[in-house]
Design a protein around this motif. Structure first.
Motif, short mmCIF file in Angstrom:
data_model
loop_
_atom_site.label_atom_id
_atom_site.label_comp_id
_atom_site.label_asym_id
_atom_site.label_seq_id
_atom_site.Cartn_x
_atom_site.Cartn_y
_atom_site.Cartn_z
N GLY A 369 15.20 -2.07 -2.84
CA GLY A 369 14.97 -0.64 -2.73
C GLY A 369 14.06 -0.37 -1.55
O GLY A 369 13.16 -1.16 -1.24
N ARG A 370 14.29 0.72 -0.86
CA ARG A 370 13.50 1.05 0.32
C ARG A 370 12.02 1.19 -0.03
O ARG A 370 11.65 1.88 -0.98
CB ARG A 370 14.01 2.33 0.97
N GLY A 371 11.18 0.52 0.75
CA GLY A 371 9.75 0.56 0.53
C GLY A 371 9.23 -0.36 -0.55
O GLY A 371 8.03 -0.44 -0.78
N MET A 372 10.15 -1.09 -1.24
CA MET A 372 9.75 -1.94 -2.34
C MET A 372 9.50 -3.40 -1.91
O MET A 372 9.05 -4.22 -2.71
CB MET A 372 10.82 -1.92 -3.43
N ASN A 373 9.81 -3.73 -0.68
CA ASN A 373 9.62 -5.09 -0.17
C ASN A 373 9.30 -4.99 1.31
O ASN A 373 10.18 -4.73 2.13
CB ASN A 373 10.88 -5.95 -0.41
N LYS A 374 8.05 -5.17 1.68
CA LYS A 374 7.60 -4.90 3.04
C LYS A 374 7.21 -6.19 3.75
O LYS A 374 6.60 -7.08 3.17
CB LYS A 374 6.40 -3.94 3.02
N HIS A 375 7.56 -6.25 5.04
CA HIS A 375 7.17 -7.40 5.85
C HIS A 375 5.65 -7.56 5.86
O HIS A 375 5.14 -8.70 5.88
CB HIS A 375 7.68 -7.23 7.29
N ALA A 376 4.94 -6.46 5.87
CA ALA A 376 3.47 -6.52 5.95
C ALA A 376 2.84 -7.18 4.74
O ALA A 376 1.67 -7.57 4.77
CB ALA A 376 2.90 -5.10 6.12
N GLU A 377 3.59 -7.33 3.67
CA GLU A 377 3.07 -7.96 2.45
C GLU A 377 3.13 -9.48 2.50
O GLU A 377 2.61 -10.16 1.59
CB GLU A 377 3.84 -7.44 1.24
N ALA A 378 3.75 -10.04 3.52
CA ALA A 378 3.89 -11.49 3.63
C ALA A 378 2.51 -12.14 3.71
O ALA A 378 1.59 -11.63 4.37
CB ALA A 378 4.71 -11.86 4.85
N ARG A 379 2.36 -13.28 3.06
CA ARG A 379 1.07 -13.97 3.00
C ARG A 379 1.00 -15.03 4.11
O ARG A 379 1.10 -16.23 3.86
CB ARG A 379 0.86 -14.62 1.65
N LEU A 380 0.86 -14.57 5.35
CA LEU A 380 0.82 -15.48 6.48
C LEU A 380 -0.57 -16.05 6.70
O LEU A 380 -1.56 -15.45 6.32
CB LEU A 380 1.29 -14.75 7.73
#
Length: 380
Positions: A369-380
């Protein structure tokens, strides 16, 4: 296709936004028929194919390929296509000294001409473990891309109950087939899990990708997919990863310009085969699963005329490359490949891979779903 989910609101968004993306998975264009159920299967979306009573089966791919319609789906021993004579194998596998010299020249330098039009590769990374398998089109291999511990952590995401903190994953049962077994109609039988960028277990995957392709931004990456092929009946017939013209839109980030496959375990057979590329002893290029091994290739190239004469000159009469898209990319038809079914008993009869696709520009995640999985949330 039947879909089960816990929320009609979520499914409405999923159907509208994710169907075009899922239709482009592995270069396939699917005809969709969605039937909604409120039940939940294993805490994930479960999608299975519904037969179509009119015309071709649902799930039949329409993507064209360079392959002969008379070949079997995973025939590793059928002759290489002579129409791709301009392709450059590794120098030691070349048919003649002239081809070997061209291949050597194309590999030289900090910015090899064989990589023109493709992503910049950190050839000195991973303690020198980046290996060339084929020169033009370029195919690369990195052993120990992930450690055993990191592979185990990724595999845990495929459990019925994922580890705490992962959030919901999406599980797809794929049974796509074509009765005449032509190369132009890929067949696939597998299970796929879509994983959120925020899942801690995939952080080593993402960090490794960014180290290997230093000019690529995380925002160009599609949702991470984990795929399981279980038993001799499960594999993926000849296909291309490049998207069709209707799927490679600005909204999804344009064309897929790179594919990274990471093998999470070892199995009997289960090789990745390249239909038109030459490996050792003039045999088809084949990569065997090895735990932690990464395979990198480029289903599309950027540029509308030539890619450098030390790599390959585009001869439109050969139809080596597809038409130019809005993002100045062209599908490279020579990267047609297949996933050979695993064989053996128990764990040796299963193959698990992590699959990452990189687009030419920023990709909009829509599977959850749009906005439910964001690249910025990645734990880099």
């Amino acid at each position: 296709i039947y879909v089960t989910t816990a929320s009609r609101g979520v499914m409405k968004s999923y159907h509208r936004c994710a169907a075009p993306l899922l239709a482009g998975v592995a270069g396939l264009r699917l005809t969709w028929s969605l039937s909604l159920d409120r039940s939940v299967v294993g805490g994930a979306f479960l999608i299975a194919r519904k037969p179509n009573s009119v015309g071709r089966k649902r799930g039949t791919a329409t993507l064209s390929s360079s392959c002969s319609s008379s070949d079997d789906l995973w025939d590793a021993d059928s002759p290489l296509q002579q129409e791709w004579a301009s392709s450059l194998p590794m120098p030691e596998n070349a048919r003649d000294p002239s081809m070997a010299n061209r291949a050597r020249n194309a590999m030289r330098g900090t910015y090899p001409t064989a990589l023109e039009g493709r992503c910049n590769i950190n050839l000195d990374g991973f303690d020198g473990r980046v290996q060339w398998l084929h020169v033009d089109p370029p195919v690369m291999l990195v052993d120990d891309f992930l450690t055993d511990t990191e592979c185990d952590a990724v595999l845990e995401l495929t459990n019925v109950s994922p580890p705490p903190g992962v959030g919901r994953v999406i599980k797809i049962e794929s049974r796509l087939s074509d009765s005449n077994k032509t190369r132009a109609s890929a067949s696939r039988s597998s299970t796929t899990w879509y994983v959120r960028y925020a899942a801690a277990a995939i952080a080593p995957l993402l960090n490794g990708l960014l180290e290997l392709l230093p000019k690529v931004a995380l925002e160009q990456l599609e949702e991470v997919q984990l795929v399981r092929y279980a038993g001799e009946g499960q594999g993926f017939g000849w296909h291309e990863d490049a998207l069709g013209v209707d799927a490679a839109t600005p909204d999804v980030g344009g064309q897929r310009v790179a594919t990274l496959l990471v093998y999470l375990d070892e199995c009997d057979n289960g090789r990745t085969l390249f239909h038109d590329l030459m490996g050792v002893n003039n045999q088809r290029l084949a990569v065997s699963p090895k735990r932690g091994r990464a395979l990198l290739f480029f289903p599309a190239a950027t540029g509308t005329t030539t890619l450098g004469d030390a790599a390959s000159l585009i001869d439109d009469s050969r139809k080596t490359f597809g038409d130019a898209y809005f993002d100045d990319t062209r599908a490279d038809h020579r990267t047609s490949h297949a996933g050979e079914p695993p064989s053996g008993d128990g764990i040796k009869g299963q193959k698990h891979i992590a699959q990452l696709w990189i687009h030419s520009s920023e990709h909009t995640p829509v599977v959850f779903g749009r906005g439910m999985n964001k690249h910025a949330e990645a734990r880099l």
